[in-house]
Design an enzyme around this catalytic site. Structure first.
Site, PDB file in Angstrom:
ATOM      1  N   SER A 194      -9.148  -8.959  11.783  1.00 49.61           N
ATOM      2  CA  SER A 194      -9.759  -7.750  11.239  1.00 49.61           C
ATOM      3  C   SER A 194     -11.201  -7.582  11.699  1.00 49.61           C
ATOM      4  O   SER A 194     -12.018  -8.500  11.545  1.00 49.61           O
ATOM      5  CB  SER A 194      -9.723  -7.821   9.705  1.00 49.61           C
ATOM      6  OG  SER A 194     -10.652  -6.941   9.126  1.00 49.61           O
ATOM      7  N   TRP A 220     -13.246  -5.693  10.223  1.00 52.84           N
ATOM      8  CA  TRP A 220     -14.019  -5.700   8.980  1.00 52.84           C
ATOM      9  C   TRP A 220     -14.477  -7.115   8.663  1.00 52.84           C
ATOM     10  O   TRP A 220     -15.635  -7.355   8.315  1.00 52.84           O
ATOM     11  CB  TRP A 220     -13.158  -5.155   7.833  1.00 52.84           C
ATOM     12  CG  TRP A 220     -13.915  -4.906   6.558  1.00 52.84           C
ATOM     13  CD1 TRP A 220     -14.384  -3.710   6.106  1.00 52.84           C
ATOM     14  CD2 TRP A 220     -14.299  -5.882   5.577  1.00 52.84           C
ATOM     15  NE1 TRP A 220     -15.033  -3.871   4.892  1.00 52.84           N
ATOM     16  CE2 TRP A 220     -14.994  -5.201   4.557  1.00 52.84           C
ATOM     17  CE3 TRP A 220     -14.131  -7.259   5.460  1.00 52.84           C
ATOM     18  CZ2 TRP A 220     -15.505  -5.846   3.430  1.00 52.84           C
ATOM     19  CZ3 TRP A 220     -14.642  -7.919   4.341  1.00 52.84           C
ATOM     20  CH2 TRP A 220     -15.321  -7.208   3.343  1.00 52.84           C
ATOM     21  N   ASP A 273      -8.222  -6.552  16.455  1.00 51.67           N
ATOM     22  CA  ASP A 273      -8.928  -5.288  16.274  1.00 51.67           C
ATOM     23  C   ASP A 273     -10.122  -5.199  17.229  1.00 51.67           C
ATOM     24  O   ASP A 273     -11.042  -6.011  17.156  1.00 51.67           O
ATOM     25  CB  ASP A 273      -9.394  -5.212  14.818  1.00 51.67           C
ATOM     26  CG  ASP A 273     -10.015  -3.883  14.440  1.00 51.67           C
ATOM     27  OD1 ASP A 273     -10.055  -2.979  15.298  1.00 51.67           O
ATOM     28  OD2 ASP A 273     -10.443  -3.748  13.281  1.00 51.67           O
ATOM     29  N   CYS A 330     -15.466   2.167   8.573  1.00 49.54           N
ATOM     30  CA  CYS A 330     -14.235   1.588   8.066  1.00 49.54           C
ATOM     31  C   CYS A 330     -13.234   2.696   7.776  1.00 49.54           C
ATOM     32  O   CYS A 330     -13.609   3.776   7.309  1.00 49.54           O
ATOM     33  CB  CYS A 330     -14.518   0.796   6.784  1.00 49.54           C
ATOM     34  SG  CYS A 330     -13.025   0.149   5.992  1.00 49.54           S
ATOM     35  N   HIS A 384     -11.320   3.164   5.470  1.00 50.57           N
ATOM     36  CA  HIS A 384     -11.203   3.536   4.058  1.00 50.57           C
ATOM     37  C   HIS A 384     -12.536   4.007   3.477  1.00 50.57           C
ATOM     38  O   HIS A 384     -12.733   3.986   2.267  1.00 50.57           O
ATOM     39  CB  HIS A 384     -10.633   2.362   3.262  1.00 50.57           C
ATOM     40  CG  HIS A 384      -9.193   2.118   3.562  1.00 50.57           C
ATOM     41  ND1 HIS A 384      -8.173   2.789   2.940  1.00 50.57           N
ATOM     42  CD2 HIS A 384      -8.603   1.315   4.480  1.00 50.57           C
ATOM     43  CE1 HIS A 384      -7.017   2.396   3.431  1.00 50.57           C
ATOM     44  NE2 HIS A 384      -7.254   1.500   4.360  1.00 50.57           N
ATOM     45  N   ASN A 422      -1.350  -0.819   7.513  1.00 48.57           N
ATOM     46  CA  ASN A 422      -2.334  -1.584   6.759  1.00 48.57           C
ATOM     47  C   ASN A 422      -2.040  -1.498   5.269  1.00 48.57           C
ATOM     48  O   ASN A 422      -2.302  -0.477   4.630  1.00 48.57           O
ATOM     49  CB  ASN A 422      -3.734  -1.037   7.067  1.00 48.57           C
ATOM     50  CG  ASN A 422      -4.831  -1.737   6.283  1.00 48.57           C
ATOM     51  OD1 ASN A 422      -4.603  -2.746   5.644  1.00 48.57           O
ATOM     52  ND2 ASN A 422      -6.038  -1.190   6.339  1.00 48.57           N
ATOM     53  N   SER A 443      -3.519  -2.116   2.624  1.00 48.25           N
ATOM     54  CA  SER A 443      -4.944  -2.397   2.471  1.00 48.25           C
ATOM     55  C   SER A 443      -5.349  -2.832   1.057  1.00 48.25           C
ATOM     56  O   SER A 443      -4.898  -2.255   0.067  1.00 48.25           O
ATOM     57  CB  SER A 443      -5.748  -1.146   2.828  1.00 48.25           C
ATOM     58  OG  SER A 443      -7.126  -1.363   2.610  1.00 48.25           O
ATOM     59  N   SER A 498      -8.092  -2.089   0.003  1.00 49.79           N
ATOM     60  CA  SER A 498      -8.909  -0.961  -0.464  1.00 49.79           C
ATOM     61  C   SER A 498      -8.127  -0.064  -1.407  1.00 49.79           C
ATOM     62  O   SER A 498      -8.717   0.728  -2.137  1.00 49.79           O
ATOM     63  CB  SER A 498      -9.407  -0.137   0.728  1.00 49.79           C
ATOM     64  OG  SER A 498     -10.323  -0.864   1.507  1.00 49.79           O
TER      65      SER A 498
END
Length: 531
Positions: free
Chosen positions: A101, A103, A184, A222, A224, A381, A383, A385
């Site tokens: 990732s 992130w 990624d 990002c 999200h 994903n 996710s 989030s």
């Protein structure tokens, strides 16, 4: 004859050819070291894992129940323990991958310290983590094989031919911990040349699958979060080409490109696309721009931009930032166009970043894509989030209400509350969460399900629990009861942390190199023998 026995025979021949100078070399020891180091370079890994992914994609096309899964891992040790656990619980690593990732690179692996997911971290950190993950997975191979070799020696020492044959079969049929990584590359970290250079480093480190998104590289957010800005198709396709050229240059002919679209949540663009004729990709991209149709020069103020789209003059709405705005409600149409275009120009898999985990919403887009590209497949994903509990409880609430079922006992806005945990609605929502991946694979073309940041959250949760107990009234019992006792009873490999760090493999090598003079760490005074 097995590959292991072939290697012993080959090295024995080499020893004979080199005469007395090689008399100290034990062919079986050297063959064991070869078996424990199957992959010599990252390119070896990329070629091996690309083949696995291609086979898995074909299997999914034939049977959607054969979807694949991964968890995002931010450190080599975490990835290693994940694969060891998978082999322990399921006996195989088939259709189980790793996800890298961006992130987590930004938040956990940057020399700048924790950063937001905006491509501000060092791009070299991405291939460095790929290499680290595979280093730890190869070490897991060496550790497990080392244990099998010691079992083989013990069986032979006892003269137990049946036990020796059983162990030899495990060695001959050993399944590696090395699995595909979907890595990624964010929006490519610059122009197409920068994307190509980074993609090469990632492939050389072992990546067989590279995920790239259609955001502006220097405005990347990002998926999200708000403020996402997309690029015209031509810009994105150039980067897809750059990644493909990187694969081909390095001889990974079947490397996988995952094209991610953020258009569902991205309402802005930095550029008006170049268009040469009505109906081309640039014209289609511009047709989604929000703005006012004008009739002449009197409608144009100083600094305004005017585009001819759909046969009319359009003055796009431009924000103070200089960015242009898309029409409200155009997200799904832009996603479908993005995906079809990417697949028609070299991408292998799609990633649609959505704002909620809803099989119906995903299927709506995928079905439209499949009208043009019938074998379109998603990487999705799952996710962290998303508030999965609230989302699915609200989905059930809305479905029941639509069916005319009485939902007066529930407050839709407060369904996250623990007071609902044992209700019929909550149990149905949990069941839908449990089957979400299988449902998505069957109904929405999702070939690969991943969770981007799970080990970030599990590390925080387990550390919180340990800190609460150890520094509180439980003291040392907080560690023993909450960690070590569970490790022992669940057979967690790293309870023997000396073994996990390679101590036993090191002892094997010392014995190979020094014979009876070897000073080994695993003798009778090794504290971890009690495990």
């Amino acid at each position: 004859m097995s590959a292991y026995q072939d290697a012993i025979q080959h090295i024995a021949q080499l020893r004979q050819q080199n005469g007395g100078a090689w008399s100290a070399i034990n062919p079986e020891s050297a063959a064991r070291m070869q078996a424990q180091n199957r992959f010599h370079t990252g390119l070896d890994i990329a070629k091996y894992t690309a083949k696995i992914m291609r086979e898995d994609m074909a299997a999914y096309d034939a049977d959607s129940s054969k979807y694949t899964q991964s968890l995002g891992c931010w450190h080599g040790f975490v990835g290693q323990q994940k694969l060891i656990a998978i082999k322990k619980h399921f006996g195989t690593t088939k259709r189980k991958y790793l996800y890298l990732s961006g992130w987590m690179i930004a938040a956990l692996r940057s020399d700048f310290g924790p950063l937001p997911d905006q491509s501000m971290h060092e791009k070299t950190a991405v291939p460095a983590l790929i290499e680290e993950l595979y280093t730890f997975l190869k070490q897991a191979d060496a550790r497990e094989l080392g244990g099998l070799f010691r079992e083989l020696d013990a069986a032979n020492a006892k003269g137990d031919s049946a036990a020796a044959a059983a162990v030899q079969s495990k060695i001959d049929n050993f399944e590696t911990h090395v699995v595909p990584i979907i890595a990624d590359i964010d929006a490519g970290f610059g122009n197409e040349e920068a994307t190509y250079l980074l993609a090469k480093k990632m492939i050389e480190a072992g990546a067989c699958a590279i995920q790239i998104e259609n955001q502006v590289s220097d405005e990347k957010q990002c998926g999200h979060q708000d403020g996402k800005v997309t690029v015209p198709h031509a810009d994105f396709l150039a980067k897809i080409n750059a990644v493909r050229y990187a694969f081909l240059e390095l001889g990974v002919d079947d490397g996988i490109i995952v094209a991610r679209t953020d258009s569902l949540g991205a309402g802005l663009t930095k550029q008006i696309a170049v268009t040469n004729q009505a109906g081309d990709l640039g014209d289609l991209y511009n047709s989604f721009l929000d703005g006012d149709v004008i009739t002449g020069a009197d409608d144009i103020a100083n600094g305004d931009v005017v585009v001819k789209a759909n046969g009319k003059l359009l003055k796009p709405k431009r924000l103070a930032s200089g960015l242009f705005q898309f029409k409200q409600g155009s997200g799904i149409d832009r996603v479908v166009l993005d995906c079809i275009t990417s697949l028609q120009h070299g991408a292998d898999l799609l990633w649609i970043e959505t704002e909620k985990p809803h099989v119906g919403q995903i299927a709506e887009m995928v079905n439209r894509i499949r009208e043009v590209v019938p074998n379109a497949k998603l990487v999705y994903n799952n996710s962290p989030s998303f508030n999965w509990t609230l989302n699915f409880r609200q989905q059930v609430f809305d479905a029941w209400k639509g069916e005319g079922k009485d939902v007066s006992a529930y407050d839709r806005a407060l369904l996250m509350s623990a007071e609902y945990d044992t209700t019929e609605l909550a149990l149905e929502a949990d069941n839908r969460i449990r089957t979400f991946q299988a449902d998505g694979a069957r109904e929405a073309g999702i070939f690969h399900h991943l969770i981007t940041l799970p080990t970030y959250h599990t590390a925080a949760l387990s550390t919180d629990n340990l800190a609460k107990e150890y520094f509180g009234a439980a003291g040392m019992l907080g560690y023993v009861e909450g960690v070590q006792r569970k490790e022992i009873r669940q057979g967690i490999a790293c309870v023997k942390h000396q073994n996990m760090s390679g101590s036993d493999v090191g002892d094997d090598h010392k014995e190979y190199f020094s014979g009876e003079a070897a000073l080994k760490a695993g003798g009778k005074d090794n504290t971890m023998n009690q495990f």
